[in-house]
Structures are given as structure tokens and as C-alpha cells.
Motif scaffolding. Structure first.
Motif, PDB file in Angstrom:
ATOM      1  N   THR A  79       0.897  -1.173   0.090  1.00  0.00           N
ATOM      2  CA  THR A  79       0.001   0.025   0.087  1.00  0.00           C
ATOM      3  C   THR A  79       0.664   1.373   0.003  1.00  0.00           C
ATOM      4  O   THR A  79       1.946   1.260   1.042  1.00  0.00           O
ATOM      5  N   GLN A  80       0.758   2.109  -0.946  1.00  0.00           N
ATOM      6  CA  GLN A  80       1.390   3.545  -1.080  1.00  0.00           C
ATOM      7  C   GLN A  80       0.271   4.654  -0.865  1.00  0.00           C
ATOM      8  O   GLN A  80      -0.865   4.295  -1.564  1.00  0.00           O
ATOM      9  N   ILE A  81       0.695   5.285   0.159  1.00  0.00           N
ATOM     10  CA  ILE A  81      -0.488   6.716   0.442  1.00  0.00           C
ATOM     11  C   ILE A  81       0.065   7.745  -0.001  1.00  0.00           C
ATOM     12  O   ILE A  81       1.340   8.173   0.559  1.00  0.00           O
ATOM     13  N   SER A  82      -0.571   8.753  -0.621  1.00  0.00           N
ATOM     14  CA  SER A  82      -0.142  10.076  -0.950  1.00  0.00           C
ATOM     15  C   SER A  82      -0.978  11.114  -0.138  1.00  0.00           C
ATOM     16  O   SER A  82      -2.264  10.700   0.286  1.00  0.00           O
ATOM     17  N   ALA A  83      -0.462  12.322   0.234  1.00  0.00           N
ATOM     18  CA  ALA A  83      -1.075  13.264   1.208  1.00  0.00           C
ATOM     19  C   ALA A  83      -0.917  14.646   0.483  1.00  0.00           C
ATOM     20  O   ALA A  83       0.562  14.930  -0.017  1.00  0.00           O
ATOM     21  N   SER A  84      -1.809  15.705   0.231  1.00  0.00           N
ATOM     22  CA  SER A  84      -1.509  17.065   0.017  1.00  0.00           C
ATOM     23  C   SER A  84      -2.410  17.728   0.805  1.00  0.00           C
ATOM     24  O   SER A  84      -3.436  17.423   1.299  1.00  0.00           O
ATOM     25  N   LEU A  85      -1.767  19.229   1.129  1.00  0.00           N
ATOM     26  CA  LEU A  85      -2.345  20.179   1.855  1.00  0.00           C
ATOM     27  C   LEU A  85      -2.296  21.551   1.334  1.00  0.00           C
ATOM     28  O   LEU A  85      -1.201  21.861   0.874  1.00  0.00           O
ATOM     29  N   LEU A  86      -3.487  21.996   0.666  1.00  0.00           N
ATOM     30  CA  LEU A  86      -3.383  23.257   0.070  1.00  0.00           C
ATOM     31  C   LEU A  86      -2.584  23.264  -1.087  1.00  0.00           C
ATOM     32  O   LEU A  86      -2.053  24.083  -1.767  1.00  0.00           O
ATOM     33  N   GLY A  87      -2.676  22.167  -1.905  1.00  0.00           N
ATOM     34  CA  GLY A  87      -1.894  21.980  -3.209  1.00  0.00           C
ATOM     35  C   GLY A  87      -0.373  21.367  -2.823  1.00  0.00           C
ATOM     36  O   GLY A  87       0.333  20.898  -3.968  1.00  0.00           O
ATOM     37  N   GLU A  88       0.130  21.359  -1.739  1.00  0.00           N
ATOM     38  CA  GLU A  88       1.431  20.946  -1.328  1.00  0.00           C
ATOM     39  C   GLU A  88       1.436  19.493  -1.081  1.00  0.00           C
ATOM     40  O   GLU A  88       0.627  18.964  -0.004  1.00  0.00           O
ATOM     41  N   THR A  89       2.247  18.719  -1.856  1.00  0.00           N
ATOM     42  CA  THR A  89       2.502  17.205  -1.425  1.00  0.00           C
ATOM     43  C   THR A  89       3.228  16.874  -0.370  1.00  0.00           C
ATOM     44  O   THR A  89       4.412  17.943  -0.192  1.00  0.00           O
ATOM     45  N   LEU A  90       2.806  16.223   0.573  1.00  0.00           N
ATOM     46  CA  LEU A  90       3.549  16.100   1.833  1.00  0.00           C
ATOM     47  C   LEU A  90       4.125  14.532   1.886  1.00  0.00           C
ATOM     48  O   LEU A  90       3.341  13.839   1.230  1.00  0.00           O
ATOM     49  N   ASP A  91       5.156  14.536   2.622  1.00  0.00           N
ATOM     50  CA  ASP A  91       5.845  13.164   2.733  1.00  0.00           C
ATOM     51  C   ASP A  91       5.018  12.311   3.441  1.00  0.00           C
ATOM     52  O   ASP A  91       4.617  12.554   4.743  1.00  0.00           O
ATOM     53  N   VAL A  92       4.786  10.995   3.180  1.00  0.00           N
ATOM     54  CA  VAL A  92       4.252   9.851   3.837  1.00  0.00           C
ATOM     55  C   VAL A  92       5.141   8.725   4.337  1.00  0.00           C
ATOM     56  O   VAL A  92       5.589   8.036   3.128  1.00  0.00           O
ATOM     57  N   VAL A  93       5.468   8.643   5.477  1.00  0.00           N
ATOM     58  CA  VAL A  93       6.739   7.819   5.843  1.00  0.00           C
ATOM     59  C   VAL A  93       6.373   6.702   6.663  1.00  0.00           C
ATOM     60  O   VAL A  93       5.505   6.894   7.589  1.00  0.00           O
ATOM     61  N   PRO A  94       6.383   5.515   6.210  1.00  0.00           N
ATOM     62  CA  PRO A  94       6.085   4.296   6.864  1.00  0.00           C
ATOM     63  C   PRO A  94       6.818   4.307   8.114  1.00  0.00           C
ATOM     64  O   PRO A  94       7.815   4.677   8.523  1.00  0.00           O
ATOM     65  N   ASP A  95       5.861   3.723   9.073  1.00  0.00           N
ATOM     66  CA  ASP A  95       6.309   3.539  10.549  1.00  0.00           C
ATOM     67  C   ASP A  95       5.691   2.337  11.123  1.00  0.00           C
ATOM     68  O   ASP A  95       4.638   2.404  11.747  1.00  0.00           O
ATOM     69  N   GLY A  96       6.565   1.150  10.951  1.00  0.00           N
ATOM     70  CA  GLY A  96       5.983   0.012  11.401  1.00  0.00           C
ATOM     71  C   GLY A  96       5.396  -0.953  10.022  1.00  0.00           C
ATOM     72  O   GLY A  96       5.454  -0.381   8.966  1.00  0.00           O
ATOM     73  N   GLU A  97       4.834  -2.190  10.519  1.00  0.00           N
ATOM     74  CA  GLU A  97       4.349  -2.730   9.319  1.00  0.00           C
ATOM     75  C   GLU A  97       3.045  -2.135   8.786  1.00  0.00           C
ATOM     76  O   GLU A  97       2.700  -2.470   7.579  1.00  0.00           O
ATOM     77  N   TRP A  98       2.109  -1.639   9.575  1.00  0.00           N
ATOM     78  CA  TRP A  98       0.753  -0.970   9.143  1.00  0.00           C
ATOM     79  C   TRP A  98       0.522   0.307   9.622  1.00  0.00           C
ATOM     80  O   TRP A  98      -0.739   0.805   9.050  1.00  0.00           O
ATOM     81  N   THR A  99       1.637   1.169   9.504  1.00  0.00           N
ATOM     82  CA  THR A  99       1.225   2.465   9.990  1.00  0.00           C
ATOM     83  C   THR A  99       2.047   3.510   9.241  1.00  0.00           C
ATOM     84  O   THR A  99       3.343   3.025   8.744  1.00  0.00           O
ATOM     85  N   TRP A 100       1.719   4.756   9.123  1.00  0.00           N
ATOM     86  CA  TRP A 100       2.400   5.777   8.116  1.00  0.00           C
ATOM     87  C   TRP A 100       2.453   7.069   9.178  1.00  0.00           C
ATOM     88  O   TRP A 100       1.292   7.164   9.703  1.00  0.00           O
ATOM     89  N   GLN A 101       3.382   7.857   8.967  1.00  0.00           N
ATOM     90  CA  GLN A 101       3.204   9.021   9.391  1.00  0.00           C
ATOM     91  C   GLN A 101       3.462  10.372   8.290  1.00  0.00           C
ATOM     92  O   GLN A 101       4.028  10.127   7.476  1.00  0.00           O
TER      93      GLN A 101
END
Length: 605
Positions: free
Chosen positions: A438-460
Motif C-alpha cells: 500500500t502506498q499513500i499520498s497526502a496533500s495540503l493546500l496543493g502541497e504534496t506531503l511526505d508519507v513515511v512508513p512507521d512499522g508494518e501497518w502504519t504511516w506518519q
């Protein structure tokens, strides 16, 4: 068999008849149902008419005689006013007498202690039904209390729920308040394999309770269409549960021969229990043909049946996930034997549907007949979160069978904002998702934010500083690769600063009807923009049509007064100016919105 059906009558104190649901189950599968009711002080406001007592009476009526049952209450302490025992006439009578104990209010809400005590004793297939309107609320004050509350909540999810699941305890939860800790209840139910139901109003409590009961004791049904249902020659008896408003006119049943039955005028072998919000009627050995219901038939009314011909399926999951299809495997059996080949009626049709609580169909699929008598297929991925119903329907020229199971549709990934709004944690809820597929992408007000894996089932996701006076959405998308297939899912957005004065356009995960959709890689924002434009144009068209119709109706009456002004050139000049202004304003609004969406997509903003 038919005579045995008629002998299922159990007389309860005062001559009140018990109408329990029968169930074809072995001793090893006998359910042990433990109902636990929140009696914290807030229930006085959220359930002012004590509809919990009505729900308890409904359960006492519908639970099968093979089952065991017990009733518990909790607030700051846990009490057991009706200990566990076999459900018989005495147990039903005692359960119906417990209404006063459900308004013996206490100060706090200790959910962890309640679940620990209720699940301690062993039994058959243990089902706990937890009804609450709040969140973990333990004695104490200040920072110490907040720490204790948080620790108890974490223990419920991280240790107690997995422990209960390992011991075969299923926890069904019913939330009765907009302020309830819905995420907590959903997680506990998901982990233990139970249904998480929501009753938005006290009146919806009976329906939510019924959805849970049907999870525990599933039954075949006959569909009700326009106040009628068709009884075939394999039906040995039916229970009609008919909901209605309090104070509604009396309900009557009319048989195929035209004979009319009411609460006060029916044969001795027909059992009729009337309550302020529903009537429950048991009819043994019913006439074959079309039965009619006279009077108001409320939503969620149903007719369950006893029949040797039964609709069966693999266990239907209580939790569905946005963006994930639902595999279905259905078959028909008679006296426990699967029907195959010539034993199946010609032209049989089997379908699976997902329906909202408003009974609107959200997804539907025809199931394919296999050589072994099974019917298989995959129901389209749900697109809207919240409670719904999974419906299996088998239809032939001679009979119809339907099975309905409540489900809860949730996002495959949940989001949690930390206390100072600087970081978001994403955690997989779907059991097959992890950081590798699973790859997750995030954006806030048009700015792409880094999504960093943190463990087997979580991202930060680290958040930039946001103006506290501005409410903005964190947009989230995920791409999943499973079983050789890759697809995208638009997750519900997380609203930052939801109470701020200024709002920036975006979906609110806490707003009505969070949605997700499978995307082929296109621009979700542009799609939403086009959909919004289409809605606006449709609204303008509908408004124009309504105004034109209204003008036509009024013209004849106003014509003598208006005609003198219509002959003046200045009148038409003013009218043309107003019309041009409306067109220009509509165009500018759409252009402005398109520019705003383009700015949000630009990573330099």
C-alpha cells in the motif's frame, strides 16, 4: 414439523405470549447473548424515553429458546440484574421487568471494566451487545484523569479486544449519540468480529438492535413489496415484525382468502404482540398466496420464515471496506442438503446487494451458478462509509428467499491527528494491508506531503504550520496492489481546524456521508469539480423550470395589470440587464472555483 411450530408458544406473566425466533443450530453453536446497557448520566438526555427498555423487550421476544442470555448495566460500576440462564418464559418475564434499572443512572463510563466483567464466565458462542452513548470517562480530574482515560481506551483496543477475540467472544456495539467515541467502538467490534451499529436518534435504536440480533440469529425472509408479501407452499410459519410510529393507526393482516386479522381479533394459534413502536405477529401454517398489511408499514419491517428450503451462504463479514469488493458464495438447501442440478428450479436467479439504511440500493450483482450448486460472484466495492445492509436474494417462479445482514462500511485506513496538530498517523484497518502493498499520498493546500512508513501497518505525515483560523482538508489517496491487481482509492479527507472561522473547500471526514472511490489514476479533484459544476447547472435548470411553471400559472391572473408595463421599452431594458447580470455572476463563480482548484494542485503554492 408444523405441529411442533405451533407448540413454540411460551406464555409469559399476565398472559403475554412470547414470540421467540426459532433457530436450526447445534448445541455447540448455541448463542450466549450478554446485553450490557450504559446507565451513565448522559443517557438521561440521549435516551429520554428509555427506549433501551423497548430494545431489551424486543431482544427478550426474538432470542431463540435454545439460547442463553443475561443483562448487565454499567457506569462507574458493573451490575448484573439478570444473570445468565436459558432463555425461557421466566427469563423473558424477568427481562421485561428491568426497565426501572436502566434509568438507575451513575456518574462515569468505564467501558473497559464492563467488557472485562461481562466476558469473564465461559459459555457457548458468546455475543456481547454493548450499548453506550459516550466515551471512556473514569473518575479523577485534570491531567491525571486524561492520562487514565487514554490508557483505558488504548487497553481496550490494543489488549482487551484481541484477548476477547482469541477466546471466541464477539462484541457488537451500538452507538447512541453523535458524541460517542465511534472509532473506539468500531475498532473493538472489528477486532472481535462483531457489528458496529449507529443509532443517530433514539427511535433508530430498535432498528440497530435488530441488526445486531440478526447477526447472532440469522433468518430467511420474504421481501415486503408495497405492503404485501408472497407465502409459498414450503413456508411452515412466519413472524411479521412491523415497525410503525408511536400512536399510529392499528395494523391488520389480510390473508389470501380475504380474511382480516387484528390484534384483538385473530385465531388462537396466531400470536400477536403489540408495542408502541412495533407489532410482532406469528402465524403458523399460513395460507399460500399473497398476504396484505393494512396500516402504516415502517422502514425495516420484515417477515421471517420457518421453512425446510433455506438460503445459505459463507459467513457474511460484519465490516466492509471502502474500495474493496465483497466476494459472495451462496447456495440453497433443503433439510440441510445442498440443492444441485435438477433439484434447483429452472430459471432461478440469485443476487447480492448492498443497501443503505434508507433501503436504496448502493451496489448489486448477479451471482453465477456453479456445478456444485453454489452461486458465486463479487459485489462492487462500497463507495460510502457508514451502516448498511448486505442482502442475498434467491428468486424463482415458485418462491423467493432473502437474507439480510447488517454491515458497517469503513475506510481501509484510519487517520489520527496528534494533540498539537503537527503530525497525522495513518493505520491500516483492512487485515491484508501493510506498508509493502500500500502506498499513500497526502496533500495540503496543493502541497504534496511526505508519507513515511512507521512499522508494518502504519504511516506518519508531518504537517506544516497551518493558520489556526483556517479550516483546511488534508487530502489522502492510496494505491493498493493485491492478488496481481493494482487500484487506487480516494480516502475521506481529514479536516484540520474544523472549528475555524474560515473554511477551505474539501470533504470533511466527520461530515455526512464520507465517500471513497476506486480511481483509474485520473485527477480526483478535477472530477469532483466537474461533478460540482454539473450539480450547479442541474440546480439552475430545475430552478428555471420551476419559475417558468409558476409564471405560467400566475400569468392569467396578472395579465391585466402587467400588460401596460410590458409595452414600455424601459421595462424590457431593465429585464435584460438583470438577466445578463445573473449569467455573468454564474460564469465568474465557476471560473473562480477552477482557479482555486488549480492553485491547490500546484506544489509551489
Amino acid at each position: 414439523m408444523r405441529a411442533l411450530f405451533a407448540l413454540l408458544v411460551l406464555c409469559v406473566g399476565g398472559g403475554l405470549a412470547s414470540l421467540s425466533w426459532a433457530q436450526d443450530t447445534s448445541a455447540s453453536q448455541t448463542p450466549d447473548v450478554r446485553m450490557i446497557f450504559d446507565v451513565s448520566g448522559s443517557m438521561k438526555a440521549n435516551d429520554p424515553n428509555n427506549l433501551r427498555a423497548s430494545a431489551l423487550k424486543l431482544a427478550a421476544t426474538l432470542l431463540p429458546s435454545q439460547a442463553r442470555g443475561s443483562v448487565w448495566t454499567f457506569g462507574s460500576r458493573v451490575q448484573n440484574p439478570l444473570p445468565g440462564g436459558k432463555i425461557d418464559s421466566d427469563w423473558r418475564r424477568r427481562a421485561r421487568s428491568l426497565a426501572p434499572q436502566l434509568i438507575d443512572y451513575q456518574q462515569f463510563t468505564d467501558i473497559e471494566q464492563a467488557l472485562r466483567e461481562v466476558s469473564q464466565t465461559t459459555g457457548g458462542k458468546r455475543h456481547v451487545i454493548l450499548l453506550t452513548d459516550g466515551m471512556v470517562d473514569l473518575p479523577g480530574s485534570g491531567e491525571e484523569k486524561r492520562t487514565r482515560d487514554a490508557a483505558s481506551r488504548e487497553a481496550l483496543i490494543a489488549s482487551l479486544a484481541p484477548e476477547l477475540a482469541s477466546r471466541g467472544v464477539v462484541v457488537h456495539t451500538i452507538a447512541l449519540s453523535p458524541n460517542v467515541d465511534r472509532e473506539l467502538l468500531e475498532r473493538v467490534s472489528q477486532i472481535t468480529g462483531g457489528l458496529a451499529a449507529v443509532a443517530e436518534t433514539p427511535e433508530a435504536l430498535l432498528r440497530a438492535f435488530l441488526d445486531v440480533l440478526e447477526r447472532i440469529v440469522p433468518r430467511d425472509q420474504l421481501p415486503i413489496k408495497e405492503g404485501s408479501f408472497e407465502v409459498d407452499d414450503e413456508v411452515e410459519g412466519f413472524n411479521a415484525l412491523l415497525f410503525h410510529e408511536e400512536g399510529a393507526p392499528e395494523i391488520a393482516l389480510v390473508g389470501p382468502d380475504g380474511e382480516r386479522y387484528t390484534r384483538d381479533d385473530h385465531p388462537d394459534d396466531m400470536l400477536w404482540q403489540s408495542n408502541p413502536r412495533y407489532d410482532l405477529i406469528r402465524v403458523p401454517e399460513p395460507q399460500v398466496g399473497e398476504w396484505h398489511i393494512e396500516g402504516p408499514v415502517g422502514r425495516d419491517s420484515r417477515v421471517s420464515i420457518e421453512s425446510p428450503l433455506q438460503l445459505r451462504s459463507d459467513t457474511l463479514p460484519p465490516t466492509l471496506y471502502l474500495g474493496f469488493g465483497v466476494p459472495l458464495d451462496v447456495w440453497l438447501s433443503r433439510e440441510g442438503e445442498t440443492l444441485t442440478g435438477d433439484a434447483l428450479p429452472a430459471g432461478i436467479r440469485v443476487r447480492g446487494e448492498l443497501r443503505g439504511l434508507d433501503d436504496e440500493t448502493r451496489a448489486s450483482t448477479s451471482l453465477k451458478a456453479e456445478d456444485d450448486g453454489h452461486f458465486t460472484g463479487t459485489l462492487q466495492a462500497p463507495e460510502e462509509a457508514g451502516n448498511a445492509r448486505l442482502v442475498l436474494n434467491a428468486d424463482s417462479d415458485a418462491w423467493t428467499r432473502e437474507r439480510v445482514q447488517g454491515v458497517n462500511v469503513v475506510p481501509p485506513v484510519i487517520t489520527t491527528l496528534n494533540g498539537d496538530a503537527t503530525q497525522v498517523t495513518l493505520e491500516a484497518q483492512h487485515p491484508r494491508l501493510n506498508v509493502d502493498n500500500t502506498q499513500i499520498s497526502a496533500s495540503l493546500l496543493g502541497e504534496t506531503l511526505d508519507v513515511v512508513p512507521d512499522g508494518e501497518w502504519t504511516w506518519q505525515v508531518a504537517l506544516p504550520e497551518v493558520d489556526p483560523d483556517q479550516s483546511v482538508p488534508l487530502n489522502l489517496d492510496m494505491t493498493v496492489t493485491l492478488d496481481g491487481r493494482t487500484w487506487s482509492i480516494a480516502l475521506p479527507a481529514l479536516r484540520l481546524n474544523p472549528e475555524a472561522r474560515i473554511g477551505v473547500s474539501g470533504a470533511d471526514v466527520n461530515g455526512g456521508g464520507a465517500r471513497a472511490e476506486t480511481l483509474p489514476g485520473g485527477d480526483a479533484v478535477a472530477a469532483q469539480e466537474d461533478e460540482s459544476d454539473a450539480r450547479e447547472e442541474g440546480n439552475l435548470t430545475a430552478l428555471a423550470g420551476a419559475l417558468w411553471d409558476k409564471a405560467g400559472d400566475e400569468w392569467q391572473a396578472l395579465r391585466p395589470h402587467v400588460e401596460p408595463y410590458a409595452k414600455r421599452p424601459t421595462t424590457w431594458a431593465v429585464f435584460a440587464a438583470l438577466l445578463l447580470s445573473l449569467v455573468l455572476i454564474g460564469g465568474l463563480r465557476r471560473r473562480s472555483r477552477r482557479r482555486r482548484h488549480r492553485r491547490r494542485r500546484d506544489p509551489q503554492v
